[in-house]
Design a protein around this motif. Sequence first.
Motif, PDB file in Angstrom:
ATOM      1  N   PRO A 132       0.810  -1.229   0.000  1.00 55.47           N
ATOM      2  CA  PRO A 132       0.000   0.000   0.000  1.00 55.47           C
ATOM      3  C   PRO A 132       0.838   1.272   0.000  1.00 55.47           C
ATOM      4  N   TYR A 133       2.098   1.189   0.384  1.00 55.86           N
ATOM      5  CA  TYR A 133       3.019   2.336   0.306  1.00 55.86           C
ATOM      6  C   TYR A 133       4.430   1.755   0.288  1.00 55.86           C
ATOM      7  N   ASN A 134       5.405   2.594  -0.083  1.00 58.19           N
ATOM      8  CA  ASN A 134       6.788   2.109  -0.139  1.00 58.19           C
ATOM      9  C   ASN A 134       7.296   1.835   1.266  1.00 58.19           C
ATOM     10  N   LEU A 192      12.225  10.725   8.205  1.00 58.83           N
ATOM     11  CA  LEU A 192      10.859  10.237   8.457  1.00 58.83           C
ATOM     12  C   LEU A 192      10.343   9.337   7.338  1.00 58.83           C
ATOM     13  N   HIS A 193      10.579   9.734   6.082  1.00 58.67           N
ATOM     14  CA  HIS A 193      10.137   8.905   4.959  1.00 58.67           C
ATOM     15  C   HIS A 193      11.357   8.423   4.169  1.00 58.67           C
ATOM     16  N   TYR A 194      12.302   7.830   4.861  1.00 60.23           N
ATOM     17  CA  TYR A 194      13.541   7.338   4.216  1.00 60.23           C
ATOM     18  C   TYR A 194      13.175   6.413   3.056  1.00 60.23           C
ATOM     19  N   ILE A 205      11.442   0.034  10.887  1.00 60.57           N
ATOM     20  CA  ILE A 205      10.732  -0.435   9.691  1.00 60.57           C
ATOM     21  C   ILE A 205       9.272   0.006   9.755  1.00 60.57           C
ATOM     22  N   ASP A 206       8.872   0.748   8.723  1.00 62.06           N
ATOM     23  CA  ASP A 206       7.477   1.187   8.563  1.00 62.06           C
ATOM     24  C   ASP A 206       6.994   0.499   7.298  1.00 62.06           C
ATOM     25  N   ALA A 207       6.240  -0.574   7.461  1.00 60.64           N
ATOM     26  CA  ALA A 207       5.880  -1.398   6.309  1.00 60.64           C
ATOM     27  C   ALA A 207       4.482  -1.960   6.484  1.00 60.64           C
ATOM     28  N   ALA A 253      -2.611  -2.157   5.785  1.00 61.38           N
ATOM     29  CA  ALA A 253      -2.031  -2.115   7.132  1.00 61.38           C
ATOM     30  C   ALA A 253      -0.887  -1.114   7.043  1.00 61.38           C
ATOM     31  N   ASP A 254      -0.580  -0.441   8.128  1.00 60.03           N
ATOM     32  CA  ASP A 254       0.490   0.576   8.174  1.00 60.03           C
ATOM     33  C   ASP A 254       1.129   0.456   9.559  1.00 60.03           C
ATOM     34  N   ILE A 255       2.245  -0.269   9.606  1.00 56.44           N
ATOM     35  CA  ILE A 255       2.811  -0.688  10.900  1.00 56.44           C
ATOM     36  C   ILE A 255       4.273  -0.255  10.992  1.00 56.44           C
ATOM     37  N   GLY A 276      -1.257  10.322  14.104  1.00 51.47           N
ATOM     38  CA  GLY A 276      -1.816   9.246  13.284  1.00 51.47           C
ATOM     39  C   GLY A 276      -2.829   9.781  12.291  1.00 51.47           C
ATOM     40  N   HIS A 277      -3.562   8.849  11.689  1.00 53.31           N
ATOM     41  CA  HIS A 277      -4.476   9.191  10.595  1.00 53.31           C
ATOM     42  C   HIS A 277      -5.495   8.072  10.467  1.00 53.31           C
ATOM     43  N   PHE A 278      -6.587   8.358   9.738  1.00 48.15           N
ATOM     44  CA  PHE A 278      -7.502   7.281   9.374  1.00 48.15           C
ATOM     45  C   PHE A 278      -6.786   6.328   8.420  1.00 48.15           C
ATOM     46  N   VAL A 306      -4.120   4.470   2.511  1.00 46.64           N
ATOM     47  CA  VAL A 306      -3.330   4.401   3.757  1.00 46.64           C
ATOM     48  C   VAL A 306      -3.644   5.620   4.624  1.00 46.64           C
ATOM     49  N   HIS A 307      -3.528   6.793   4.002  1.00 47.85           N
ATOM     50  CA  HIS A 307      -3.966   8.001   4.710  1.00 47.85           C
ATOM     51  C   HIS A 307      -5.406   8.205   4.253  1.00 47.85           C
ATOM     52  N   ASP A 308      -6.333   7.636   4.980  1.00 45.06           N
ATOM     53  CA  ASP A 308      -7.707   7.571   4.483  1.00 45.06           C
ATOM     54  C   ASP A 308      -8.372   8.944   4.594  1.00 45.06           C
ATOM     55  N   VAL A 325      -1.907   4.832  15.403  1.00 40.99           N
ATOM     56  CA  VAL A 325      -1.359   5.532  16.575  1.00 40.99           C
ATOM     57  C   VAL A 325       0.146   5.342  16.490  1.00 40.99           C
ATOM     58  N   GLU A 326       0.871   6.432  16.180  1.00 42.51           N
ATOM     59  CA  GLU A 326       2.278   6.285  15.804  1.00 42.51           C
ATOM     60  C   GLU A 326       3.158   7.399  16.369  1.00 42.51           C
ATOM     61  N   PRO A 327       3.293   7.427  17.681  1.00 42.35           N
ATOM     62  CA  PRO A 327       4.196   8.431  18.247  1.00 42.35           C
ATOM     63  C   PRO A 327       5.637   8.128  17.860  1.00 42.35           C
ATOM     64  N   ILE A 331       6.673   3.828  16.747  1.00 48.22           N
ATOM     65  CA  ILE A 331       5.916   2.590  16.981  1.00 48.22           C
ATOM     66  C   ILE A 331       4.492   2.882  16.535  1.00 48.22           C
ATOM     67  N   GLU A 332       4.015   2.084  15.584  1.00 49.84           N
ATOM     68  CA  GLU A 332       2.742   2.404  14.923  1.00 49.84           C
ATOM     69  C   GLU A 332       1.845   1.181  14.852  1.00 49.84           C
ATOM     70  N   ASP A 333       0.645   1.331  15.412  1.00 49.50           N
ATOM     71  CA  ASP A 333      -0.364   0.274  15.363  1.00 49.50           C
ATOM     72  C   ASP A 333      -1.614   0.781  14.663  1.00 49.50           C
TER      73      ASP A 333
HETATM   74  N1  GLY Z   1       3.684   4.863   6.430  1.00 48.13           N
HETATM   75  C1  GLY Z   1       3.291   6.218   6.397  1.00 48.13           C
HETATM   76  C2  GLY Z   1       2.674   6.625   7.656  1.00 48.13           C
HETATM   77  O1  GLY Z   1       2.969   6.067   8.687  1.00 48.13           O
HETATM   78  O2  GLY Z   1       1.815   7.455   7.704  1.00 48.13           O
END
Ligand code: GLY
Length: 441
Positions: A211-213, A225-227, A243-245, A254-256, A335-337, A342-344, A379-381, A418-420
């Motif tokens: 869904p994203y690189n 941030l977006h390496y 790792i943001d994958a 999913a965006d973790i 965070g975001h929807f 991905v960024h809904d 939720v990604e502080p 850390i992103e859930d």
């Molecule tokens: N992967 C992009 C973001 O966390 O919003």
Amino acid sequence: MPNPDALLYARHIEHRREEIDSILAELGYDGLLIHSGRPENRLFDDSHPPFRAHGPFVALVPQPFAADSLLEIRPGRRPTLWFCQPDDFWHMPPKAPADWLADPLDIEIVSSPEQWHERFGRQRALAVIGDERALGELLDGADLNPPELMWRLDEIRTRKTAFERDCIEHANRLAVKGHMAAARTFREGGSELEIHLAYLAATGLDQDMLPYNNIVALNDHAAVLHYQFRAPERPKSPRSFLIDAGADWRGYAADITRTWTLDEHREFGALIEAMDEAQRRLVDQVRPGRSFVDLHRQAHLAVAAVLEQAGIVDMPPDEQVDSGVSAHFLPHGLGHFIGAQVHDVAGLRDKSGQDLPAPESYPALRLTRKLEAGNVVTVEPGLYFIDTFLEKLKAGEHADRVDWQSVDRLAPFGGIRIEDNVLVSESEPVNFTRQAFAEAG
Ligand code: GLY
Ligand code: MN
Ligand code: MN
């Protein structure tokens, strides 16, 4: 036994049809056509970037790679999917949709977009969603992406149906397989590229299906941030790994993000643990009625508390937040929807379509609403050591409140995020990501 996908999908379409029918009636439209999109070649070239269907299409038709297809919605009728299977010997035509999609939709296979063009050209009182360049005379007499319709359609997407929740949950399970393989490859000393390839192999997803690189960042790369690169060389001394994958399941993302280090790096390891604890406490506050702007401020307070306890900043958390010190370490939104994009959509509007812009103090925030049951958010502080922000802090009035020796020791680790992905529910928040990690053991 009935196919559970078929049941969930049929209910998804039934629910969305009711909502869309009433929106069309309110705005006086006889019908709505949603185009999936068309691949666009690069300038002066005959190749194009990987294709992904438009979000409004995927949110109703779980076919994210179906180009030049069209969904027709007429009040009170079964929607029709004009599915394009080009007669093209250069490429493999896409497979016809699975049977379970045909339960709530009528599916018509066409071999070129001209076939639906001819059918719909010059009709009145139609709304069309898509890109003007791909739609041509279909737009004569029709309204393209009318804002009054768009925000209403975006609004209904903020409350996920059971089908959508199931897809996001499944995408999380898939992504977690990749995250576990990636963490192993990091511990074995792998390069960023090797880690990325291990991630793809474990998820069974090709790069173009993500869904994203993927962000695969070793050592100080974690401060970007977006390496966007994946270095093929193995690091001489691996220290940290961010790792943001994600993963895609039927068009839902999913965006973790996870951050790892090696046992010998105790100081950075303790910082990761403190951030993990702070993130869990934030997830616990993801509840109906809660303002996400307020939650974002709570994230700043939490990160500021981590900085103070670690002896990096000698200032109480509320003072760090009010003076802007914490923003030097956390420059992005909480965070975001998340959903078919991905960024809904609709994060920066209220329920009646009014703009809810990010506050001046937090310009990067992508979600400013009050949460509701059915929302799915990330939720990604984060806490980063980013040169440009550190230089500003050093030149500013609060420089003497920072322990620069600690900063110098920690900067080579880059940073932590850390992103859930979390469902807002009437009872406890449902953390799809932690559930998936727990299941995977
Ligand atoms: N992967 C992009 C973001 O966390 O919003
Ligand atoms: Mn995210
Ligand atoms: Mn992410």
